[in-house]
Design a protein around this motif. Sequence first.
Motif, PDB file in Angstrom:
ATOM      1  N   LYS A   1       2.639   5.512 112.179  1.00  0.00           N
ATOM      2  CA  LYS A   1       1.772   5.495 113.369  1.00  0.00           C
ATOM      3  C   LYS A   1       2.554   5.121 114.625  1.00  0.00           C
ATOM      4  CE  LYS A   1      -2.555   4.583 110.900  1.00  0.00           C
ATOM      5  NZ  LYS A   1      -3.746   3.722 110.760  1.00  0.00           N
ATOM      6  N   LEU A   2       3.613   5.884 114.864  1.00  0.00           N
ATOM      7  CA  LEU A   2       4.454   5.649 116.040  1.00  0.00           C
ATOM      8  C   LEU A   2       3.883   6.381 117.239  1.00  0.00           C
ATOM      9  CD1 LEU A   2       8.013   6.103 114.465  1.00  0.00           C
ATOM     10  CD2 LEU A   2       6.692   3.996 114.689  1.00  0.00           C
ATOM     11  N   SER A   3       4.084   5.814 118.416  1.00  0.00           N
ATOM     12  CA  SER A   3       3.689   6.484 119.654  1.00  0.00           C
ATOM     13  C   SER A   3       4.710   7.564 119.991  1.00  0.00           C
ATOM     14  CB  SER A   3       3.606   5.473 120.793  1.00  0.00           C
ATOM     15  OG  SER A   3       4.900   4.969 121.101  1.00  0.00           O
ATOM     16  N   GLU A   4       4.370   8.391 120.990  1.00  0.00           N
ATOM     17  CA  GLU A   4       5.299   9.438 121.423  1.00  0.00           C
ATOM     18  C   GLU A   4       6.615   8.834 121.892  1.00  0.00           C
ATOM     19  OE1 GLU A   4       6.419  13.204 121.576  1.00  0.00           O
ATOM     20  OE2 GLU A   4       4.353  12.656 121.080  1.00  0.00           O
ATOM     21  N   THR A   5       6.521   7.742 122.621  1.00  0.00           N
ATOM     22  CA  THR A   5       7.735   7.089 123.130  1.00  0.00           C
ATOM     23  C   THR A   5       8.549   6.495 121.989  1.00  0.00           C
ATOM     24  OG1 THR A   5       6.620   6.571 125.204  1.00  0.00           O
ATOM     25  CG2 THR A   5       8.603   5.326 124.697  1.00  0.00           C
ATOM     26  N   GLU A   6       7.875   5.887 121.019  1.00  0.00           N
ATOM     27  CA  GLU A   6       8.590   5.278 119.899  1.00  0.00           C
ATOM     28  C   GLU A   6       9.353   6.318 119.087  1.00  0.00           C
ATOM     29  OE1 GLU A   6       5.914   1.310 118.827  1.00  0.00           O
ATOM     30  OE2 GLU A   6       5.251   3.285 118.135  1.00  0.00           O
ATOM     31  N   ILE A   7       8.764   7.479 118.879  1.00  0.00           N
ATOM     32  CA  ILE A   7       9.472   8.498 118.108  1.00  0.00           C
ATOM     33  C   ILE A   7      10.639   9.067 118.914  1.00  0.00           C
ATOM     34  CG2 ILE A   7       8.126  10.555 118.755  1.00  0.00           C
ATOM     35  CD1 ILE A   7       9.394   9.646 115.225  1.00  0.00           C
ATOM     36  N   GLU A   8      10.510   9.112 120.252  1.00  0.00           N
ATOM     37  CA  GLU A   8      11.623   9.560 121.093  1.00  0.00           C
ATOM     38  C   GLU A   8      12.779   8.564 121.030  1.00  0.00           C
ATOM     39  OE1 GLU A   8      12.433  12.199 122.847  1.00  0.00           O
ATOM     40  OE2 GLU A   8      10.641  13.293 122.253  1.00  0.00           O
ATOM     41  N   VAL A   9      12.461   7.280 121.071  1.00  0.00           N
ATOM     42  CA  VAL A   9      13.499   6.246 120.988  1.00  0.00           C
ATOM     43  C   VAL A   9      14.179   6.295 119.620  1.00  0.00           C
ATOM     44  CG1 VAL A   9      13.912   3.754 120.936  1.00  0.00           C
ATOM     45  CG2 VAL A   9      12.415   4.737 122.688  1.00  0.00           C
ATOM     46  N   LEU A  10      13.386   6.471 118.564  1.00  0.00           N
ATOM     47  CA  LEU A  10      13.956   6.560 117.218  1.00  0.00           C
ATOM     48  C   LEU A  10      14.873   7.773 117.101  1.00  0.00           C
ATOM     49  CD1 LEU A  10      13.951   5.464 114.269  1.00  0.00           C
ATOM     50  CD2 LEU A  10      12.100   7.078 113.805  1.00  0.00           C
ATOM     51  N   THR A  11      14.451   8.903 117.661  1.00  0.00           N
ATOM     52  CA  THR A  11      15.261  10.130 117.605  1.00  0.00           C
ATOM     53  C   THR A  11      16.594   9.932 118.305  1.00  0.00           C
ATOM     54  OG1 THR A  11      13.244  11.466 117.600  1.00  0.00           O
ATOM     55  CG2 THR A  11      15.295  12.586 118.159  1.00  0.00           C
ATOM     56  N   LEU A  12      16.550   9.354 119.518  1.00  0.00           N
ATOM     57  CA  LEU A  12      17.783   9.122 120.267  1.00  0.00           C
ATOM     58  C   LEU A  12      18.708   8.168 119.506  1.00  0.00           C
ATOM     59  CD1 LEU A  12      19.642   9.287 122.694  1.00  0.00           C
ATOM     60  CD2 LEU A  12      18.205   7.603 123.858  1.00  0.00           C
ATOM     61  N   SER A  13      18.152   7.110 118.927  1.00  0.00           N
ATOM     62  CA  SER A  13      18.973   6.139 118.199  1.00  0.00           C
ATOM     63  C   SER A  13      19.617   6.784 116.977  1.00  0.00           C
ATOM     64  CB  SER A  13      18.117   4.946 117.767  1.00  0.00           C
ATOM     65  OG  SER A  13      17.563   4.305 118.891  1.00  0.00           O
ATOM     66  N   TYR A  14      18.853   7.627 116.290  1.00  0.00           N
ATOM     67  CA  TYR A  14      19.396   8.333 115.127  1.00  0.00           C
ATOM     68  C   TYR A  14      20.548   9.252 115.540  1.00  0.00           C
ATOM     69  CZ  TYR A  14      19.733  12.242 111.858  1.00  0.00           C
ATOM     70  OH  TYR A  14      20.209  13.237 111.040  1.00  0.00           O
ATOM     71  N   LEU A  15      20.335  10.039 116.594  1.00  0.00           N
ATOM     72  CA  LEU A  15      21.368  10.977 117.037  1.00  0.00           C
ATOM     73  C   LEU A  15      22.582  10.244 117.612  1.00  0.00           C
ATOM     74  CD1 LEU A  15      19.074  13.664 118.707  1.00  0.00           C
ATOM     75  CD2 LEU A  15      20.273  13.846 116.519  1.00  0.00           C
ATOM     76  N   TYR A  16      22.339   9.147 118.293  1.00  0.00           N
ATOM     77  CA  TYR A  16      23.435   8.354 118.864  1.00  0.00           C
ATOM     78  C   TYR A  16      24.384   7.871 117.763  1.00  0.00           C
ATOM     79  CZ  TYR A  16      25.775   4.438 121.212  1.00  0.00           C
ATOM     80  OH  TYR A  16      26.705   3.574 121.719  1.00  0.00           O
TER      81      TYR A  16
END
Length: 749
Positions: A143-158
């Motif tokens: 149940k992540l927000s749109e912003t939370e999934i964006e932050v998770l995506t960036l952290s994963y790719l980083y």
Amino acid sequence: MSRYKHISGRRRGTSNSFLNIRKRATFEEKKKLGYLINILNYTGCLFSDDLFEITLKYLNTSKKRILYKQVISYAKRVRINIESYHNNTEQLNESLKDLFCNDRLKHQFYRFMSSYLNEIYKHTKWDESKINQKLMNIKKLFKLSETEIEVLTLSYLYNKDCMFEKLADELCMYVDVKTNFRSLSTSKKLLHIITRQNTSDIDKAINNGSALLKSGLLDKDMDVPHEVKSFLDGSSNKPINQNYFSEFSGDAVPLEYHTVEKQHVETIKTLKAHKPAHLGINVLLYGMPGTGKTEFARSLGKHLGLNIFEIKNIDADEQSDEKSLSLFRYRALTACQRMIDTKKSLIIVDEADSVLNSEPEFFAFSPVAEKGQINKLLDDSVAFIIWITNRYHGIDDSTKRRFDYSIGFDKLSFEQRKVIWQMSIRKHRLARCFSDADIDTLASDYEISAGGIDIALRSASRVYRKNRSRKGIMGIVENIIKAHVKILDQKQDKNIKKAGSPEYSLDGLHIKSDVNATVLIIDRFNKQWSQTNENSEVRNMNLLLYGPPGTGKTEFAKYIARRTNRRLIIKRASDLLSCYVGETEKLIRNAFEEAEKDKAILFIDEADSFLGTREHAAHSWEISFVNEFLTNMETFRGMLICATNFKYIVDSAAIRRFNIKLEFDYLKPEGAITFYKMFMGRLIKKPLSQPEASEIGSIGYLTPGDFKVVYQRYSFYNNNEISHSQLIDALKQEVASKSGNLGKKMGFI
């Protein structure tokens, strides 16, 4: 100039560099380009040589030539001297870099590159079918927000691709040299620039109460957990839920095989029957390892007709501290509750110590998990969950109060194990393979749970069905149990009937009391003891056996156990003395409780270690465990036998508490001959002559232990290889080896 020397390079299995965008490109390529555009829109310039080189990766040779001509044309219009660059058109990259070194031309580069990158982003078809679906799966699961999934995506790719890391780190240098993307406290502005998410939403996504941090999907170093990385990058083909939980589909021992009191089961069944759909039931099973908690939970689930799901532990090959393990279990439990039908299911959280124990262990400096997070986890649960823990003392009181029900598991008593053996033998149709004596031996020798018993008999039944012979079944069962006990690092009770020497006898012993009268008292106490229960008057039989080593004290205790048909629990100093303050008292108390529960005889060898006189105690804890021992003697419902070589150092208050005191001394001549015939008669068939008997009777300071030592030494010889003279000489040598200590007082006074 940037601190980086190279812009390409392979890291963690990723592509070498930014690829020239084709008509169709991957999700990761889309994110790279999107982040680059966001950074350029914010900065309004190509602020470093490395960033300029990154943008060049998006231009094919044709576009590079167009750019080169446009910049030269612009330079001529504004009258910038570029004569030195004209001859480098064959080497476009180097020529463009040379042009970029001119500060007046940098803005022209920026305008062209920004416009061109936006065109690529707009007209490319992006393939989002795989990784994007996985990200949406995680978003829905937690149940992540749109912003939370964006932050998770960036952290994963980083953390996956060096080019993402390069973009973020270049931006750090531009914004503030002290800013660090790997720090939650300084990364908020960077996340806003790169993802273009609202600043307030970014703040919510990375605060301590967010779903990202609370579940451990993101840590303070902006890293994501191992199972999420494996799921997203495809190195693990299984769905993410298989990392977190699995359905138990094996056989469970019938519920009636467990020794849990019936009212506990009925209470849990009532709670389950009246559970509201929006509320959970949390049941805690606690107690020492190997007491059957997990088997009981599975049996209860099967009995209630529920689907059983078990929360997994973190992968064994991943190096993790206890906090990481706690967060993993939190994620696993969250995922499980959202993916199963909670109305028809039971969730088992085994080994829940790291999740529930909010107080630090000895020598630990910080709690494993936050109390508030644990409590909220229990409050928010909507499923029927059984929590299993061995280390329950560290659970905070506020957490304990949140459990709807709890059951403590103690070590199974001899009688309980015996009943389980009988039921399980009938279940597997092996009744003709085991006698009552066999069952007594198994129940006495092996302290294992109902599940361990069932596994051993299940395997034995397969052998029996195939061979239809009871021969060897007992051996198979014992081998399986020994392996089970060994891998669990459990102690095995020694059967009192396996003494390693011929049957013990009172005949010949030198006991300075009326032994027959003593045995009669013990027999009468044993009869009354069999009829007592926990509500009966406290009646006990405490025997003190004292005298030189080897005079038969331990064997006398075993004889009493055989005579009364009682299990003998033997505890020595090494079993009860601990280096930790307060632990010795606890071990003493547990020994008395175990014996009382089992209605077994408690035999304390080397009792002077616990009952030394308090007058000469140098430390308070020495007095403390003597007091603990005396207190338990007073309230013990059963038979206690203590043995010591040094009666004179036993506390006077302890001596008064013994109903019977028996002094064992060195054998008299007639006793020595009795023991010689008892032991050595099995080694040599030739009758003992009168001179040889006289010689044996003349040996002073002989004990039954001396005969046992000699017997064991020569038990490997054939009868015709041994003579009486050899055995007599061996006895003399045993006495000679200890003669230096005869008559000397030993021990600490």
